[in-house]
Write an enzyme that holds these catalytic residues in place. Structure first.
Site, PDB file in Angstrom:
ATOM      1  CD  GLU A  13      -2.881  -1.161   2.279  1.00  0.00           C
ATOM      2  OE1 GLU A  13      -3.114  -0.124   2.927  1.00  0.00           O
ATOM      3  OE2 GLU A  13      -3.336  -2.277   2.581  1.00  0.00           O
ATOM      4  CB  CYS A  45      -0.337  -7.628   4.311  1.00  0.00           C
ATOM      5  SG  CYS A  45      -1.357  -7.328   2.871  1.00  0.00           S
ATOM      6  CE  LYS A  85      -5.352 -10.565   5.390  1.00  0.00           C
ATOM      7  NZ  LYS A  85      -5.141 -11.681   4.455  1.00  0.00           N
TER       8      LYS A  85
END
Ligand code: UDX
Length: 462
Positions: free
Chosen positions: A156, A292, A295
């Protein structure tokens, strides 16, 4: 280029991929269940902030190649390739929720034409691909299809740059022809970026580092990594877990630096100069967050557990990461004393700069913990104010700019290293603040300069 592509799920990966492929000339359906998201994309805009993305979305919509839709019936039956880019949010126990993965598979089973290629871009636990293949076969015995795992590595804040500038293409599966087809799609992306006048492109800054254009010049074919299905699935989470590990390691060393007068930035500069180690992801600070790393790390620990393998090393990385919030607060208390009633300004709420994403943001965790300690907080973020309000304690006073945020503050924390904060003229802060503590929670400010200006300075490991 006559191919029609459907992309299921319009998050960071889905929308960026869809917008770029549509600009290359593919007809691309971008599918989501959220009417609001679809309407925003139809109006030629992204619904999240990402440098340069709006430009591609607008051109895709204007050309008619990018077709946002809620309907599988409209999109899947005419598609040659379906990319699954749906979310896999984690459950309480750390395992990912795969409901959206199987509903994308269901749409393929129900609507796809013969010889469809189903490409899994979503991050899934190793072994999921085989289950998806079985699932589709059970739902539709007659469908001939290929399944490919193609993990996505975009970060991102540089999603457009990363998608255009492919540093590695991992594709795993059993069907050579299908692998070939998917490889061809990404080869057109590589050709496209080389034809792009990056100076005219809205997100062009990303293509330049220190005045030098950074388009990957390694021949495309050398960047392609073909593997079996399970290897491809495991590459993605292993890469993210390793990067998280690197950061947690740097943060552990930072604590030792604090005790010994070493400067962690200097240490990691020296350590990273070893090409076997590399400088990337050794920046010590408040720790890692986002959609990300947390997780993927918990997903890896969880899938390993299913095979009776304890990933102790990853559990330690998580603990080290979690410890950074209290560590920071403890350092602040050592200078400010009890934080109750202290006015603290938090600059940066997103989990990293360049994004409006606040998922698992360490900055928000720190802010909420300071509220719990009864400090009075003001906060500002250049892009994430709206998102932040969903998880930030309601007592935090949200401001519109840096000056309003730091006014009368006893301490200012740079919690996310947005360039606006790094380029701020800190001598202006002196007269605005009532105290003189700058907390550089990302270790990016010039410590010497700030001290010369009369500030007290706290970093992490320096
Ligand atoms: C990550 C991976 O980098 C990307 O390849 C994958 O596809 C998705 O996950 P992302 O979550 O966008 O990307 O962010 P990233 O830039 O990797 O940063 C993750 C977190 O680590 C951020 O909170 C960041 O602030 C932190 N970080 C990063 C550090 O604390 N120190 C570092 O040196 C680097």
């Amino acid at each position: 280029m006559s191919k029609t592509i459907s992309i299921v799920g319009t998050g960071y990966v889905g929308l960026t991929t869809a917008a770029i492929l549509s600009n290359i000339g593919y007809k691309v359906y971008t599918i989501d269940v959220d009417q609001k998201k679809i309407d925003t994309i139809k109006s030629g805009k992204s619904f999240f902030y990402e440098d340069g993305l709006d430009d591609f979305v607008k051109k895709g919509i204007d050309s008619g190649n990018l077709i946002p839709t809620l309907s599988y019936e409209e999109s899947i039956p005419t598609s040659d390739i379906v990319f699954s880019c749906v979310g896999t949010p984690d459950r309480e126990d750390g395992s990912p929720n795969l409901d959206y993965i199987f509903s994308a598979a269901q749409s393929v089973a129900q609507y796809a034409k013969q010889n469809i290629i189903f490409v899994q871009k979503s991050t899934v636990p190793v072994g999921t691909g085989r289950k998806v293949i079985e699932f589709i076969k059970n739902k539709n015995h007659d469908l001939q299809f290929s399944y490919i795992s193609n993990p996505e590595f975009l970060a991102e804040g540089s999603a457009v740059f990363d998608t255009l500038n492919i540093d590695r293409l991992v594709i795993g599966g059993d069907n050579t022809e299908a692998l070939e087809e998917v490889q061809k799609v990404f080869e057109t992306v590589d050709t496209f970026v080389k034809s792009l006048d990056t100076t005219k492109f809205a997100g062009y800054a990303a293509f330049y580092k220190s005045g030098k254009e950074v388009i990957n010049s390694t021949p495309f074919i050398e960047r392609v990594i073909r593997t079996n299905l399970e290897s491809a699935e495991l590459i993605k989470v292993t890469a993210n877990a390793f990067l998280a590990l690197k950061i947690s390691f740097a943060n552990s060393i930072a604590k030792l630096c604090d005790e010994t007068n070493a400067d962690v930035n200097e240490v990691m500069h020296g350590v990273g100069a070893d090409h076997r180690i590399g400088k990337a992801f050794l920046y010590a600070g408040l720790g890692w967050g986002g959609g990300c790393f947390p997780k993927d790390v918990s997903g890896l620990v969880n899938v390993a557990k299913n095979y009776d393998i304890e990933m102790d090393i990853m559990n330690a990385a998580v603990d080290a990461n979690d410890s950074m919030i209290d560590y920071m607060i403890h350092k602040m208390e050592s200078l400010l004393g009890n934080l109750e009633g202290k006015k603290i300004a938090v600059l940066g709420l997103s989990f990293k700069p360049g994004t409006s994403d606040v998922r698992k943001s360490q900055s928000i965790k720190l802010a909420n913990k300071l509220v719990y300690k009864k400090a009075h907080l003001s906060a500002f973020d250049p892009q994430a104010m709206e998102e932040a309000q969903k998880t930030l304690d309601v007592s935090v006073s949200l401001k519109e700019n840096i000056n309003d945020t730091i006014k009368d503050a006893d301490a200012v924390i740079i919690a996310t290293e947005w360039k606006e904060f790094l380029n701020y003229n800190w001598s202006d802060a002196k007269s605005l603040m009532s105290g003189k503590l700058i907390v550089d929670a990302r270790n990016r400010l010039n410590k010497k300069e700030l001290k010369n200006l009369g500030f007290d300075y706290i970093g992490i490991g320096r």
